[in-house]
Design an enzyme around this catalytic site. Sequence first.
Site, PDB file in Angstrom:
ATOM      1  N   SER A   1     -19.962  18.763  22.632  1.00 29.17           N
ATOM      2  CA  SER A   1     -20.773  18.050  23.236  1.00 29.17           C
ATOM      3  C   SER A   1     -20.853  19.442  24.112  1.00 29.17           C
ATOM      4  CB  SER A   1     -20.132  16.687  24.361  1.00 29.17           C
ATOM      5  OG  SER A   1     -18.917  17.866  24.515  1.00 29.17           O
TER       6      SER A   1
ATOM      7  N   HIS B   1     -21.329  11.150  20.006  1.00 28.05           N
ATOM      8  CA  HIS B   1     -22.092  11.797  20.295  1.00 28.05           C
ATOM      9  C   HIS B   1     -23.437  12.105  18.621  1.00 28.05           C
ATOM     10  CE1 HIS B   1     -22.251  13.438  24.229  1.00 28.05           C
ATOM     11  NE2 HIS B   1     -20.803  13.595  24.025  1.00 28.05           N
TER      12      HIS B   1
ATOM     13  N   LYS C   1     -23.815   5.415  25.047  1.00 23.66           N
ATOM     14  CA  LYS C   1     -24.586   6.806  24.817  1.00 23.66           C
ATOM     15  C   LYS C   1     -26.056   6.066  23.589  1.00 23.66           C
ATOM     16  CE  LYS C   1     -21.129  10.194  25.076  1.00 23.66           C
ATOM     17  NZ  LYS C   1     -19.566  10.102  24.981  1.00 23.66           N
TER      18      LYS C   1
END
Length: 396
Positions: free
Chosen positions: A183, A211, A242
């Site tokens: 990240s 992610h 997310k």
Amino acid sequence: MYNNFQKYLQKEIQGIKDAGLYKNERIIITPQGAAIKTEGEGDVLNFCANNYLGLADNKDLIAAAKKAMDERGYGMSSVRFICGTGDLHKQLEKKIAEFFGTEDTILYAACFDANGGVFEPLFGEEDAIISDALNHASIIDGVRLCKAQRFRYKNADMADLEEQLKAAQKCRHRIICTDGVFSMDGNVAPVDKIYELAQKYDALVMVDESHSAGVVGNTGRGTTEHYNLRGKVEILTGTLGKAFGGAVGGFTTGKKEIIEMLRQRSRPYLFSNSIPPMVAAAALEMFKLITKDNHLQDKLHNNTTYFVDKMKKAGFDIKPTQSAICAVMLYDAPLSQKFASELSKEGIYVTGFYYPVVPKGQARIRVQVSAAHTTEQLDKCVNAFTKIGKQLGVLK
Ligand SMILES: *Cc1c(COP(=O)(O)O)cnc(C)c1O
């Protein structure tokens, strides 16, 4: 009784402030999105959310959540195995497995819990966990909760991984675990090479797709799509917080017996509440939306390429990225803070990252691109970066 402890805490907190590491929270007073309103800073364009597909304020997801609230109520008031399993939970688990090409899925309240509860039930003292040095805090904590022997390899360093695999050969079972996308830099883990080494040294592989899910791969199915390893990696973990709508919830998906064992023994699953039905319903709607066609994934990929190209052309030093994370390197901690606060005055909402979140001398501003950003908003961001970059002497 509190007196001594209070003094101790006050001193520690002052220490955090003196080191310039105190985190202040900025307050948003609109739905999460590309353009938001904040207390204090007013209207800004948001470039620091994990809202990769722009679904955090999506009307269809909200409608699905509202409908589920009417039909299934507000909450489950139970863990899954007592009376916290609804039809929507089961449907969502199936849908997640379909999306990733895996055999079964188990839901958690968060990916932090998925990672916290994945190792301890599966591995013991005779086993080895081989972990990338830059893995997420929740993987590190999950490994700590497990009695397996610990091995660590340098970030994405395959020669080092091979050394660690050799050292772990005496163990009963081995698992290599890695973030799918790191990240802070935005690089995708070399899961293809990791998988090859796993075959050579008889190891399992676990990838945290937090992610990468919805982002990496042409259709956003994550690192296993990117490397053509669909269905092969034994364990994937991920979040609904997310790209997948941004609410809350996590999951582990993979081989059937692994998921079965987690349902029996994984403590954050056994001793924590079910996700609310409305979240499950909205997540089901989300999968419908992102598998019906590929427009959001395409938009995200186009936006990211556009933004990174423009930033490089403007003269910025950008870490190589294969995700929607764009690390604008400034190297100096105070400069990164100053840069971010100047950008905020230009209506651009980003965060500076510096030690200890990233290594010393590696300070940066992390920009997160979303499918929700318009080209005009991306241009505004690049222009603001360029203006402040010149002002602060980063650009000539
Ligand atoms: C965000 C993140 C998590 C935590 O996910 P939550 O669902 O918010 O708990 C776990 N792992 C990685 C790699 C992440 O980026």
